[in-house]
Design an enzyme around this catalytic site. Structure first.
Site, PDB file in Angstrom:
ATOM      1  N   ASP A 495       0.378  -2.399  14.947  1.00 45.99           N
ATOM      2  CA  ASP A 495       0.255  -2.881  12.934  1.00 45.99           C
ATOM      3  C   ASP A 495       1.104  -3.485  12.957  1.00 45.99           C
ATOM      4  OD1 ASP A 495      -2.365  -2.323  11.192  1.00 45.99           O
ATOM      5  OD2 ASP A 495      -0.053  -2.056   9.746  1.00 45.99           O
ATOM      6  N   ASN A 503       0.614 -12.777   4.051  1.00 41.95           N
ATOM      7  CA  ASN A 503      -0.705 -13.391   3.483  1.00 41.95           C
ATOM      8  C   ASN A 503      -0.774 -13.819   1.822  1.00 41.95           C
ATOM      9  OD1 ASN A 503      -1.963 -13.777   5.769  1.00 41.95           O
ATOM     10  ND2 ASN A 503      -2.993 -12.067   6.251  1.00 41.95           N
ATOM     11  N   HIS A 508      -3.110 -18.126   4.810  1.00 43.42           N
ATOM     12  CA  HIS A 508      -2.749 -17.692   5.601  1.00 43.42           C
ATOM     13  C   HIS A 508      -2.930 -18.189   6.927  1.00 43.42           C
ATOM     14  CE1 HIS A 508      -6.133 -14.578   3.458  1.00 43.42           C
ATOM     15  NE2 HIS A 508      -6.700 -15.607   2.556  1.00 43.42           N
ATOM     16  N   ASP A 512      -1.626 -16.117  10.150  1.00 42.57           N
ATOM     17  CA  ASP A 512      -2.636 -16.643  11.576  1.00 42.57           C
ATOM     18  C   ASP A 512      -1.985 -16.947  12.831  1.00 42.57           C
ATOM     19  OD1 ASP A 512      -5.070 -16.846  10.275  1.00 42.57           O
ATOM     20  OD2 ASP A 512      -5.806 -18.749  10.696  1.00 42.57           O
ATOM     21  N   GLU A 539      -4.666  -7.329  11.615  1.00 44.83           N
ATOM     22  CA  GLU A 539      -3.567  -7.275  11.933  1.00 44.83           C
ATOM     23  C   GLU A 539      -2.907  -6.224  12.936  1.00 44.83           C
ATOM     24  OE1 GLU A 539      -2.954  -5.022   8.320  1.00 44.83           O
ATOM     25  OE2 GLU A 539      -4.310  -6.187   8.789  1.00 44.83           O
TER      26      GLU A 539
END
Length: 633
Positions: A495, A503, A508, A512, A539
């Site tokens: 994780d 984010n 965003h 990514d 994630e």
């Protein structure tokens, strides 16, 4: 004593005569229902018992000895309880009629033998005894019973009877039972054999008949009778061909038969085309063989005539259509070849040779399949047959001709051929060859496209790792394999720490990029071909490590954690100032109490929770041998 033997021998002769008369009558009245025939056997055996009592040995005042017990037992074991009951009743009634001091012992003996004989019938499977051991066993029982029932007489008379008549009584009862048993068994076999032969002759589908030396019908089946305008087979007996056919035809037939009986040489499948008045033309095939008795003397002949009209018509039709078929096969777009049972080409069209240009010279009528395979190998015509193929492999490849198959053949010039072979009932082989190059190229193109689409369907679009569905399928397979082999299976859950905050702060698009970098770090650490790295969701990432123990799994997890940390991705919202990841690891071993892959993932998730709870950027480990623990709320 001599008189006793003589009287009982006369008894046996009388019994044999009555049984013989009955068997011959039963053969004549074969159409009677089974129950009436059983009753007839009972009456015949009852009359034999009465005759035996009429010719009995007088032992004492109104005490007689005879063969009735053997007769009653024979009726039971060779006929069944029904005939035995009738025999016993008739014998008992006549013994009552004779009266005297021996009535009570005599009736008692009749009842005992009836019961024992009926029991033996049921013990033998409710069918007549027909084998020598069983018949002799019944005969021994009859001899023993004839002695045993002497005990029914008063004590003083019993011992004297055993001494004076015991031996002849036992021997003649034994002989009577054995004689009746063997005679009835022989007669049943004789009747069955004769019925089978008669039924086979009269009910055969063709025209079967037997004639004597004077050309008279002795027996003929129903087809012969109907062909000659008779309703029953018996109406043919005694007739000759002069009674059935025109004079010229009759003399012709009788001349052929006379020659067969004179020379002893059979007439084998003689074919005739006959036009009979009022009937359509027919073809017939006739065979006649001379018949000789056991002494070798000629006694007549047997004949069979088969109507082969349909066969002849089919042959004509085949001949008339052969040229048309040959022309059609020559013009067809596919290659066609027919091989005989010996492996030689019987027929092949030109297209068949054109499809194999390098070995066309060997593909001709009369060529053997082995020579064709040799030519194909020698010229390197097929990709699947190397040039250096040995003779044993060539012979093995040739034998596959006689197997029904559909195969695709790759040729050295880049073409693909479809070869279909079918083996007929008479061991001929039909081979059909088609050029499927265009179809095969299209198939390969579709297959390549399908593999590309499958890869896209199993891959996460953002990270390039396997997606969740592919992970679930792979984990299921490895879980089942580990359960069967007992080898360890490790699972990692990863994780990305504080990713929501990342984010929110950086956007965003940056998120990514972060996930792609993490995925690349995971992929670099997981290099074995059997391992699987996947995006688990959002994630979260997951790794499946087959044949990996807990210690190794922790080492790999630490390597991944370090690689992610070394990326140095700035994250002001993290307590470490850079992007990190927390991991949970677990391992399935043979002692683990885990029932399904979902539980294995749940244990890894529990380890991940503990790692995050302990401060993140670390590896947690959960042992599956422990008691099951619920994830804290």
């Amino acid at each position: 004593m001599d008189d006793v033997w003589k009287v009982l021998a006369g008894n046996l002769a009388a019994v044999a005569l009555i049984v013989s008369i009955w068997t011959h009558l039963s053969y004549r009245f074969y159409q009677l229902p089974p129950k009436l025939r059983c009753a007839g056997l009972g009456v015949a055996m009852g009359l034999a018992a009465i005759a035996s009592m009429l010719l009995s040995v007088r032992f004492d005042v109104e005490v007689i000895f005879d063969l009735r017990l053997a007769i009653i037992e024979s009726a039971a074991v060779f006929g069944g309880p029904g005939p035995a009951l009738i025999t016993a009743i008739l014998a008992a009634c006549f013994r009552l009629y004779l009266g005297g001091a021996g009535v009570t012992p005599g009736l008692t003996a009749i009842a005992i033998v009836f019961v024992l004989g009926s029991a033996l019938w049921f013990f033998a499977g409710r069918k007549p005894m027909s084998h020598a051991p069983s018949i002799l066993s019944a005969a021994v029982l009859a001899g023993c019973l004839s002695i045993a029932v002497l005990a029914l007489l008063p004590a003083a008379d019993s011992q004297r009877a055993v001494d004076e008549v015991g031996l002849p009584i036992a021997v003649l009862n034994f002989a009577t039972t054995a004689a009746i048993g063997f005679f009835l068994a022989y007669f049943r076999r004789f009747t069955l054999e004769r019925d089978i032969l008669y039924a086979a002759l009269t009910q055969a589908p063709d025209y079967h008949y037997v004639k004597d030396l004077k050309h008279r019908f002795v027996v003929a089946n129903l087809n012969v009778a109907r062909h000659n305008g008779r309703a029953r087979s018996s109406e043919m007996v005694g007739l000759t061909d002069h009674d059935l056919a025109p004079k010229e035809r009759a003399e012709q037939l009788m001349a052929v038969e006379a020659d067969v009986m004179r020379t002893g040489q059979p007439l084998d499948h003689f074919e005739e085309f006959l036009i009979e008045e009022g009937k359509p033309p027919r073809w017939y095939s006739t065979s006649k063989v001379p018949l000789k008795n056991r002494q070798g003397d000629m006694v007549g002949l047997a004949g069979v005539t088969v109507d082969i009209t349909e066969k002849k018509l089919l042959e004509q039709e085949l001949r008339s259509s052969r040229n048309i078929m040959a022309q059609a096969m020559a013009e067809m777009s596919d290659g066609l070849a027919m091989f005989g049972p010996d492996g030689n080409i019987v027929f092949c069209n030109e297209r068949y040779r054109e499809l194999f240009p390098k070995s066309a010279y060997a593909r001709k009528e009369g060529a053997h399949i082995t020579d064709i395979v040799r030519a194909t190998v020698r010229n390197g015509e097929r990709k699947d047959l190397p040039i250096d193929l040995d003779e044993e492999s060539i012979q093995a490849a040739a034998k596959t001709l006689f197997i029904n198959k559909d195969e695709v053949i790759p040729l050295a010039d880049g073409r693909w051929l479809s070869l279909r072979t079918r083996v007929t009932e008479d061991r001929h082989v039909l081979a059909l060859v088609s050029d499927i190059t265009a179809m095969k190229e299209s198939e390969l193109s579709r297959k390549s496209f399908a593999e590309q689409m499958k890869g896209l369907a199993e891959t996460d679009a953002l990270t390039g790792l396997s997606n969740r569905r592919s992970f679930d399928d792979g984990l299921q397979r490895e879980f089942e394999a580990a359960k069967q082999t007992g080898r360890p299976l490790s699972v990692l859950l990863i994780d990305v720490d504080r990713f929501k905050a990342y984010n929110d702060r950086y956007g965003h698009l940056a998120g990514d990029v972060c996930l792609k970098s993490v995925a690349a770090a995971i992929a670099t650490a997981v290099r074995r071909s059997g391992d699987m790295a996947a995006r688990f969701g959002g994630e979260e990432f997951a790794v499946v490590l087959p044949d990996t123990d807990g210690e190794t799994a922790i080492m790999i997890a630490e390597k991944i954690r370090t690689s992610i940390r070394d990326l140095g991705m700035v994250h002001e919202g993290s307590e470490y100032g850079i992007e990190t990841a927390s991991m949970g690891a677990t391992v399935l071993i043979s002692a683990s109490r885990v029932e399904n892959p979902a539980e294995l993932v749940a244990r890894a998730d529990l380890a991940l929770y503990r790692a995050k709870d302990a401060g993140r950027d670390r590896v947690g480990f959960q042992r599956l041998a422990d008691e099951r623990v619920k994830k804290p709320a």
